[in-house]
Design a protein around this motif. Sequence first.
Motif, PDB file in Angstrom:
ATOM      1  N   GLY A  23      41.083  23.133  41.066  1.00  0.00           N
ATOM      2  CA  GLY A  23      39.863  22.949  40.290  1.00  0.00           C
ATOM      3  C   GLY A  23      38.871  24.093  40.427  1.00  0.00           C
ATOM      4  O   GLY A  23      37.945  24.209  39.628  1.00  0.00           O
ATOM      5  N   ASP A  24      39.039  24.941  41.443  1.00  0.00           N
ATOM      6  CA  ASP A  24      38.136  26.084  41.610  1.00  0.00           C
ATOM      7  C   ASP A  24      38.321  27.078  40.464  1.00  0.00           C
ATOM      8  O   ASP A  24      39.433  27.328  40.021  1.00  0.00           O
ATOM      9  CB  ASP A  24      38.420  26.825  42.920  1.00  0.00           C
ATOM     10  N   LEU A  25      37.209  27.656  40.015  1.00  0.00           N
ATOM     11  CA  LEU A  25      37.261  28.741  39.035  1.00  0.00           C
ATOM     12  C   LEU A  25      37.399  30.054  39.785  1.00  0.00           C
ATOM     13  O   LEU A  25      36.661  30.314  40.747  1.00  0.00           O
ATOM     14  CB  LEU A  25      35.991  28.767  38.185  1.00  0.00           C
ATOM     15  N   VAL A  26      38.351  30.871  39.358  1.00  0.00           N
ATOM     16  CA  VAL A  26      38.613  32.146  40.024  1.00  0.00           C
ATOM     17  C   VAL A  26      38.736  33.262  38.999  1.00  0.00           C
ATOM     18  O   VAL A  26      38.884  33.022  37.803  1.00  0.00           O
ATOM     19  CB  VAL A  26      39.924  32.087  40.850  1.00  0.00           C
ATOM     20  N   THR A  27      38.670  34.482  39.497  1.00  0.00           N
ATOM     21  CA  THR A  27      38.957  35.662  38.709  1.00  0.00           C
ATOM     22  C   THR A  27      39.567  36.695  39.637  1.00  0.00           C
ATOM     23  O   THR A  27      39.583  36.512  40.849  1.00  0.00           O
ATOM     24  CB  THR A  27      37.704  36.206  37.989  1.00  0.00           C
ATOM     25  N   PHE A  28      40.084  37.775  39.075  1.00  0.00           N
ATOM     26  CA  PHE A  28      40.675  38.829  39.884  1.00  0.00           C
ATOM     27  C   PHE A  28      39.585  39.669  40.530  1.00  0.00           C
ATOM     28  O   PHE A  28      38.502  39.837  39.981  1.00  0.00           O
ATOM     29  CB  PHE A  28      41.546  39.746  39.026  1.00  0.00           C
ATOM     30  N   ILE A  29      39.903  40.226  41.693  1.00  0.00           N
ATOM     31  CA  ILE A  29      39.064  41.256  42.289  1.00  0.00           C
ATOM     32  C   ILE A  29      39.374  42.530  41.515  1.00  0.00           C
ATOM     33  O   ILE A  29      40.527  42.934  41.431  1.00  0.00           O
ATOM     34  CB  ILE A  29      39.390  41.439  43.780  1.00  0.00           C
ATOM     35  N   GLU A  30      38.364  43.140  40.947  1.00  0.00           N
ATOM     36  CA  GLU A  30      38.585  44.331  40.116  1.00  0.00           C
ATOM     37  C   GLU A  30      38.877  45.548  40.981  1.00  0.00           C
ATOM     38  O   GLU A  30      38.165  45.815  41.935  1.00  0.00           O
ATOM     39  CB  GLU A  30      37.358  44.625  39.267  1.00  0.00           C
ATOM     40  N   GLY A  31      39.924  46.263  40.630  1.00  0.00           N
ATOM     41  CA  GLY A  31      40.220  47.543  41.253  1.00  0.00           C
ATOM     42  C   GLY A  31      39.751  48.665  40.349  1.00  0.00           C
ATOM     43  O   GLY A  31      39.406  48.443  39.190  1.00  0.00           O
ATOM     44  N   ASP A  32      39.744  49.865  40.862  1.00  0.00           N
ATOM     45  CA  ASP A  32      39.253  51.010  40.096  1.00  0.00           C
ATOM     46  C   ASP A  32      40.048  51.279  38.829  1.00  0.00           C
ATOM     47  O   ASP A  32      39.513  51.757  37.841  1.00  0.00           O
ATOM     48  CB  ASP A  32      39.265  52.272  40.959  1.00  0.00           C
TER      49      ASP A  32
END
Length: 83
Positions: free
Chosen positions: A16-25
Amino acid sequence: MITRTHSKDLPKLSPGDLVTFIEGDSWVFIDSEGVEMRTPPVGIVLSQFDDVGIRVFWSTGELTMEWRSQLQLYSEYKEMKGI
């Protein structure tokens, strides 16, 4: 690529948690129509399948398995970006 390497540093995620990617360069996110997205997609955690793997349903309509080291809570992303 920016990742967290130690399990104590990995995010604690629950279904149920909303997540996103950790952005890389050099990361580029592409939507279902092949257009570059301005921000990483948002997903909902469905389950955890081992100590480091997470099953996620994304706003792009994809169901994937991801490493916890590549994900962050969406609330952390918003806070970091000032959204």
